[in-house]
Enzyme design. Structure first.
Site, short mmCIF file in Angstrom:
data_model
loop_
_atom_site.label_atom_id
_atom_site.label_comp_id
_atom_site.label_asym_id
_atom_site.label_seq_id
_atom_site.Cartn_x
_atom_site.Cartn_y
_atom_site.Cartn_z
N TYR A 76 -32.93 -33.24 -55.83
CA TYR A 76 -33.29 -33.62 -57.20
C TYR A 76 -34.72 -34.18 -57.25
CZ TYR A 76 -28.32 -33.06 -58.37
OH TYR A 76 -27.07 -32.56 -58.58
N GLU B 249 -26.06 -38.19 -62.35
CA GLU B 249 -25.65 -39.27 -61.46
C GLU B 249 -25.35 -38.67 -60.10
OE1 GLU B 249 -22.65 -40.11 -64.05
OE2 GLU B 249 -23.86 -41.49 -65.25
C1 COA Z 1 -26.50 -30.71 -52.74
C2 COA Z 1 -26.29 -29.20 -52.70
C3 COA Z 1 -25.92 -28.71 -54.08
C4 COA Z 1 -27.59 -28.51 -52.25
O1 COA Z 1 -27.47 -27.11 -52.35
P1 COA Z 1 -28.40 -26.13 -51.49
O2 COA Z 1 -28.25 -24.76 -52.04
O3 COA Z 1 -28.13 -26.31 -50.05
O4 COA Z 1 -29.86 -26.71 -51.83
P2 COA Z 1 -31.25 -25.93 -51.63
O5 COA Z 1 -31.16 -24.99 -50.50
O6 COA Z 1 -31.68 -25.39 -52.94
O7 COA Z 1 -32.19 -27.16 -51.20
C5 COA Z 1 -33.44 -27.39 -51.83
C6 COA Z 1 -34.10 -28.58 -51.17
O8 COA Z 1 -33.33 -29.76 -51.38
C7 COA Z 1 -33.37 -30.58 -50.19
N1 COA Z 1 -32.05 -30.59 -49.55
C8 COA Z 1 -30.95 -29.88 -49.89
N2 COA Z 1 -29.91 -30.19 -49.10
C9 COA Z 1 -30.36 -31.11 -48.21
C10 COA Z 1 -29.76 -31.82 -47.14
N3 COA Z 1 -28.45 -31.65 -46.80
N4 COA Z 1 -30.51 -32.71 -46.45
C11 COA Z 1 -31.81 -32.91 -46.76
N5 COA Z 1 -32.46 -32.26 -47.78
C12 COA Z 1 -31.73 -31.38 -48.51
C13 COA Z 1 -34.38 -29.92 -49.27
O9 COA Z 1 -35.65 -30.42 -49.65
C14 COA Z 1 -34.22 -28.47 -49.67
O10 COA Z 1 -35.35 -27.68 -49.35
P3 COA Z 1 -35.50 -27.07 -47.87
O11 COA Z 1 -34.18 -26.41 -47.52
O12 COA Z 1 -36.64 -26.11 -48.04
O13 COA Z 1 -35.79 -28.24 -46.97
C15 COA Z 1 -25.16 -28.81 -51.67
O14 COA Z 1 -25.45 -29.42 -50.44
C16 COA Z 1 -23.77 -29.24 -52.09
O15 COA Z 1 -23.06 -28.51 -52.80
N6 COA Z 1 -23.35 -30.44 -51.67
C17 COA Z 1 -22.01 -30.95 -51.98
C18 COA Z 1 -21.89 -31.25 -53.46
C19 COA Z 1 -22.99 -32.18 -53.95
O16 COA Z 1 -23.37 -33.12 -53.27
N7 COA Z 1 -23.49 -31.91 -55.18
C20 COA Z 1 -24.56 -32.67 -55.79
C21 COA Z 1 -24.12 -34.01 -56.17
S1 COA Z 1 -24.04 -34.19 -57.91
#
Ligand code: COA
Length: 156
Positions: free
Chosen positions: A114, A102
């Protein structure tokens, strides 16, 4: 990037990463409670210190991502995607055929991650999350078929 299964000694580190990513985040006790349920497992990513974590459950052929968090300073470096792929692989190995999660509709970055990881939109839970100030936000339910190889651009 050092990605490995988390053990009990990592609980404080997992909580530190979670609190840096969520408001309010979970403390070590909350993570321990969820992480000790049937089929639960956690993974941690370390650089100089802990920078990423995922908590999942795989039971009765179904897996669920309970939480995913990456330290703000370490984002957009592939840590989140690596955690999701590793968790999907472990869930598949544990016999799960599908994986659910979710995510808030107000979280387009996570939804994009995702979707790139092969999850599709499977439903909506109205007013599921309560944000700071009391605003209610719908949750998107997402599903990934773990039996379809090569579905994710991250998998090799
Ligand atoms: C969501 C989260 C886990 C992503 O972690 P991350 O290590 O930055 O993700 P990645 O670097 O592996 O990203 C992979 C791809 O996802 C997408 N993506 C990730 N973060 C993004 C953002 N803020 N905006 C747009 N696309 C995004 C992109 O396609 C990205 O690839 P790219 O960097 O080559 O464009 C992190 O932002 C976070 O901890 N957020 C707060 C908590 C949260 O929302 N958790 C998930 C909800 S259940």
């Amino acid at each position: 990037m050092n990605l490995r299964p988390a053990v009990e000694a990592d609980l404080e580190a997992l909580a530190r990463v979670h609190r840096a990513a969520f408001e309010p985040g979970w403390d070590a006790e909350e993570i321990a409670d969820l992480g000790s349920g049937p089929g639960a497992f956690a993974l941690i990513v370390e650089a100089d210190g802990p920078i990423g974590m995922i908590l999942c459950r795989a039971i009765a052929g179904e897996a669920e991502i309970l939480t995913l968090a990456v330290d703000p300073a370490a984002r957009r470096g592939g840590v989140g995607a690596a955690l999701v792929e590793a968790a999907a692989g472990l869930a598949r190995a544990a016999g799960a055929g599908e994986m659910f999660l979710e995510v808030g509709l107000d979280n387009p970055g996570a939804i994009a991650l995702y979707e790139r990881a092969g999850f599709v939109r499977a439903g909506l839970r109205k007013a599921y999350y309560e944000r700071a100030g009391g605003a209610r936000v719908d949750a998107l339910v997402m599903r990934r078929d773990l039996n379809t190889e090569g579905e994710s651009p991250y998998s090799s």
